[in-house]
Design a protein around this motif. Structure first.
Motif, short mmCIF file in Angstrom:
data_model
loop_
_atom_site.label_atom_id
_atom_site.label_comp_id
_atom_site.label_asym_id
_atom_site.label_seq_id
_atom_site.Cartn_x
_atom_site.Cartn_y
_atom_site.Cartn_z
N MET A 169 2.17 -12.51 10.82
CA MET A 169 1.97 -12.39 9.38
C MET A 169 2.28 -10.97 8.94
N ASN A 170 3.02 -10.83 7.82
CA ASN A 170 3.39 -9.52 7.31
C ASN A 170 2.15 -8.83 6.75
N THR A 171 1.76 -7.70 7.32
CA THR A 171 0.54 -7.01 6.90
C THR A 171 0.82 -5.77 6.08
N SER A 172 2.06 -5.55 5.69
CA SER A 172 2.41 -4.31 5.01
C SER A 172 2.84 -4.53 3.56
N ARG A 173 2.43 -5.62 2.96
CA ARG A 173 2.82 -5.90 1.58
C ARG A 173 2.10 -4.96 0.61
N THR A 174 2.76 -4.72 -0.52
CA THR A 174 2.18 -3.93 -1.60
C THR A 174 2.14 -4.82 -2.82
N ALA A 175 0.94 -5.19 -3.27
CA ALA A 175 0.79 -6.27 -4.24
C ALA A 175 0.02 -5.84 -5.48
N LEU A 176 0.38 -6.46 -6.60
CA LEU A 176 -0.41 -6.38 -7.83
C LEU A 176 -0.82 -7.79 -8.20
N ILE A 177 -2.11 -7.97 -8.48
CA ILE A 177 -2.64 -9.27 -8.89
C ILE A 177 -3.29 -9.11 -10.25
N THR A 178 -2.83 -9.86 -11.25
CA THR A 178 -3.48 -9.82 -12.56
C THR A 178 -4.60 -10.86 -12.60
N GLY A 179 -5.53 -10.65 -13.52
CA GLY A 179 -6.69 -11.54 -13.56
C GLY A 179 -7.51 -11.43 -12.30
N ALA A 219 -6.59 -11.52 -4.07
CA ALA A 219 -6.64 -10.10 -3.71
C ALA A 219 -7.40 -9.89 -2.42
N THR A 220 -8.54 -10.55 -2.29
CA THR A 220 -9.36 -10.39 -1.09
C THR A 220 -8.63 -10.89 0.15
N ARG A 221 -7.96 -12.04 0.03
CA ARG A 221 -7.24 -12.59 1.17
C ARG A 221 -6.07 -11.70 1.57
N LEU A 222 -5.28 -11.24 0.60
CA LEU A 222 -4.13 -10.41 0.92
C LEU A 222 -4.57 -9.08 1.54
N ALA A 223 -5.64 -8.51 1.02
CA ALA A 223 -6.15 -7.26 1.59
C ALA A 223 -6.64 -7.47 3.01
N ALA A 224 -7.28 -8.60 3.28
CA ALA A 224 -7.74 -8.90 4.63
C ALA A 224 -6.57 -9.03 5.59
N ASP A 225 -5.41 -9.47 5.05
CA ASP A 225 -4.22 -9.59 5.88
C ASP A 225 -3.49 -8.25 6.05
N THR A 270 -12.49 -2.23 0.19
CA THR A 270 -12.43 -0.97 0.95
C THR A 270 -13.47 -0.95 2.06
N GLU A 271 -14.68 -1.41 1.74
CA GLU A 271 -15.74 -1.44 2.74
C GLU A 271 -15.40 -2.37 3.90
N ALA A 272 -14.59 -3.39 3.62
CA ALA A 272 -14.17 -4.34 4.66
C ALA A 272 -12.96 -3.83 5.44
N GLY A 273 -12.50 -2.62 5.11
CA GLY A 273 -11.38 -2.03 5.84
C GLY A 273 -10.04 -2.17 5.17
N GLY A 274 -10.02 -2.71 3.94
CA GLY A 274 -8.77 -2.90 3.22
C GLY A 274 -8.44 -1.74 2.30
N THR A 275 -7.32 -1.90 1.59
CA THR A 275 -6.85 -0.88 0.65
C THR A 275 -6.71 -1.52 -0.72
N ALA A 276 -7.46 -1.01 -1.70
CA ALA A 276 -7.44 -1.61 -3.03
C ALA A 276 -7.53 -0.53 -4.10
N LEU A 277 -6.92 -0.82 -5.24
CA LEU A 277 -6.92 0.08 -6.38
C LEU A 277 -7.30 -0.71 -7.62
N ALA A 278 -8.35 -0.29 -8.32
CA ALA A 278 -8.74 -0.91 -9.58
C ALA A 278 -7.83 -0.39 -10.69
N VAL A 279 -7.24 -1.31 -11.43
CA VAL A 279 -6.30 -0.94 -12.51
C VAL A 279 -6.75 -1.64 -13.79
N PRO A 280 -7.71 -1.07 -14.52
CA PRO A 280 -8.13 -1.69 -15.79
C PRO A 280 -6.99 -1.67 -16.80
#
Length: 248
Positions: free
Chosen positions: A1-11, A21-27, A49-59
């Protein structure tokens, strides 16, 4: 499974968006979470982040070109070029057309159709740059309501029909550039906030229907998106429906 994706999820503040978002970050993907509710986004980003993933909040507000442009600049500065965009933000009003205030119908079109156009247009340059060197996907979450006649859902259904048609045409335009495009049409899905604006009577009917079917959990939708984007680069799944086995 590709673990290096860079994603934006709206909603991404709740429901399907948060689950994706949670699933992709876990991957292993870096995920930008876009929605209007800053507090919900920051909470989800912290959990990832606490689960070891990388996430950015974009209001941001998908109906505002200026807000989306600011979001695109923020994501570009933090993550660089996206290789995955999931347009999931949506609004649903269920009421007979003649009984609905015009303002409700305008806001439905603004979020469900104009929002998809605005976000896609803002992030398309990044997707095009990514497609030159790596797997790149655009996934638009539409709805089975766009294909069916559902009394009380005239404008919502019309908005989702527009999203599906837009998605099919975008695939025709972008496939030669290596951008895979997928139209995802969910049926009855549980654990979402789309029904929060329903009347008590309608909400009771929906709850009973969900118990009868039962509804598809949002995690299943997230699993499907993960499957779609992890196909070999030369494989595209352009149109998918996910619904309860008993829904007809």
């Amino acid at each position: 499974m590709n673990t290096s994706r860079t994603a934006l999820i709206t909603g991404a503040a709740s429901g399907i968006g948060a689950a994706i978002a949670t699933r992709l970050a876990a991957d292993g993907a870096s995920v930008a979470l876009l929605a209007r509710r800053r507090d919900r986004l920051e909470k989800l980003a912290a959990e990832i982040t606490e689960a070891g993933g990388t996430a950015l909040a974009v209001p941001a507000d998908v109906t505002s070109p200026d807000s989306v442009a600011e979001a695109a600049a923020l994501v570009q500065d933090r993550f660089g070029d996206l290789d995955l965009l999931v347009n999931n933000a949506g609004l649903m009003r269920v009421v007979p057309f003649a009984d609905g205030p015009l303002a409700d119908w305008r806001s439905t079109i603004d979020v469900n159709v104009t929002g998809v156009i605005t976000v896609t247009h803002a992030f398309l340059p990044a997707l095009r740059r990514s497609a030159a060197t790596r797997t790149t996907d655009l996934v638009n979450v539409s709805s089975l309501a766009g294909e069916r006649i559902n009394p009380g859902m005239a404008v919502y259904g019309a908005s989702k029909a527009a999203v599906s048609h837009l998605t099919r045409t975008l695939r025709a335009e972008l496939a030669p550039e290596g951008i895979r495009v997928t139209d995802l049409e969910p049926g009855m899905i549980g654990d979402t906030e789309l029904a929060d604006t329903f009347s008590p009577e309608l909400q009771s009917m929906v709850d009973e229907l969900r118990r009868t079917l039962p509804a598809v959990p949002v995690g299943e939708v997230a699993d499907l998106v993960a499957y779609v984007i992890n196909r070999p680069r030369h494989v595209n799944l352009p149109h998918l429906i996910i619904q309860p086995s008993k829904e007809v």
